[in-house]
Motif scaffolding. Sequence first.
Motif, PDB file in Angstrom:
ATOM      1  N   VAL A 328       0.868  -1.165   0.000  1.00 23.33           N
ATOM      2  CA  VAL A 328       0.000   0.000   0.000  1.00 23.33           C
ATOM      3  C   VAL A 328       0.912   1.224   0.000  1.00 23.33           C
ATOM      4  N   ALA A 357      -4.896  -2.617  -0.594  1.00 24.97           N
ATOM      5  CA  ALA A 357      -4.790  -1.171  -0.782  1.00 24.97           C
ATOM      6  C   ALA A 357      -6.006  -0.654  -1.539  1.00 24.97           C
ATOM      7  N   PRO A 359      -7.905   3.248  -2.969  1.00 26.18           N
ATOM      8  CA  PRO A 359      -7.637   4.677  -3.182  1.00 26.18           C
ATOM      9  C   PRO A 359      -8.111   5.525  -2.015  1.00 26.18           C
ATOM     10  N   ASP A 360      -7.372   6.616  -1.784  1.00 26.80           N
ATOM     11  CA  ASP A 360      -7.740   7.551  -0.725  1.00 26.80           C
ATOM     12  C   ASP A 360      -7.392   8.961  -1.199  1.00 26.80           C
ATOM     13  N   GLU A 365      -3.365   6.157  -1.134  1.00 24.02           N
ATOM     14  CA  GLU A 365      -3.917   4.834  -0.834  1.00 24.02           C
ATOM     15  C   GLU A 365      -4.016   4.682   0.680  1.00 24.02           C
ATOM     16  N   THR A 421      -9.980  -6.811  -3.448  1.00 24.46           N
ATOM     17  CA  THR A 421      -9.718  -5.436  -3.863  1.00 24.46           C
ATOM     18  C   THR A 421     -10.934  -4.859  -4.597  1.00 24.46           C
TER      19      THR A 421
END
Length: 424
Positions: A328, A357, A359-360, A365, A421
């Motif tokens: 990540v 991991a 998305p952020d 991530e 994921t």
Amino acid sequence: MLGVGPEAFAAVIAAYTVGARVVGVRPGMTDHQRGLLLRDVEARITDRPGPPDERPRGTVLPLGELLATADDGLRPRVSARPQDVARLIHTSGSTGVPKACAQTYAAMTAAWTLRPDDWPPAVRELAGRLDRFLVFGTLTSQVMLEYGLLALAAGGVLVRADPPDLPGALVRHRATASVITVPRLNRLVTSLRTSSADLGTLRALMVSGSPLEPGRAHEAATVLGPVVFHGYGQTETGMISMATPADPPGSLGVPPVDLEVRGPSGRPVPPGSEGEIFVRTPSQGAGYWEQSALSAEVFVDGWVRTRDLGRLDAQGRLWLSGRTRDVVIVDANVYYTGPVERLLARHPAVAEAYAVAVPDDGTGETVHAFVVPADGRVPALDELRSMVAAHLGEACAPTRLTLVAEVPLTTAGKPDRHRLTREA
């Protein structure tokens, strides 16, 4: 396209005898994956022909007709040359579309499985417990075929389980041994806590496919007794190492093959230091079929880059810590998810844990944890997050948590990280 049974075994051996290049198709593959595997085949051996629109080009050989033409008095000579490709062994697909690893006849011949004089100590101990080895699924599985052959070489019997329900199949067939993945081992241990199943004949349960967390290994030994063997290997290499019931829980024993733990510089690191594992085995593959660039990344100067992380302790035992591909990236810094999973799995409210991991917007991530709760427990995100932050740092702490009754598996029985994921 066969399951497990005497006829399937005979068909595979017959194909090698005439020097063919053999490829097996696992049940449960998607239409896309199966199409990729079958696009180049010249003949298909099946006990279930299927509708015409699913048949690949070339000859379809019904298994019954093929075996009916055999002449018991004939002793044919293998026509393949040592460097001819004997089989294409497809990876589990846990990290994407299965890759075809090419193994030559020379490499297959060099494998230790059928030569008792070459068995490493751990394998010799396992072989002595394979009197009635429970097999299921398909001989396409390298693990099932490799340890099935070991059982035969040790004078044991292969017993087909249909259906392969555990512990029921072990009891019904009076099995002394079988193969199991980590998620299925955890379920077996849980079921036996409330079951009266008599596993008195069981002498060896070979765990394969993914690392076994030390706490879970200890729990399995407590419930099942001293029967748990933990094997480590890859499609590209065959067996790399194996722990016996006498080894410390979580270790993989002393590797009987050439193995180096290398640091970022590509040089071996001292015992106790973590790094990436490189190995050389007698039966390793020659590369990936029709994927020269990927082959060059993994098969390097006679070594196989496992892309697994681990260390050797002072006694030479191997311990895994994660995979180079399971990462990540938080604020442009790379963190491995393996340590996160192992730490989460040690929490008393957690039976299994997997981290991926996602998305952020703030950090690029972040970690999403999938957790199978322990019996009667409900783990809380804030508690797990605090634990991980205290031990591994805030960047590794999961920001999202999904509780699942069981982890989704690939057709090879491994945790399906791609599906996790997607769900995350």
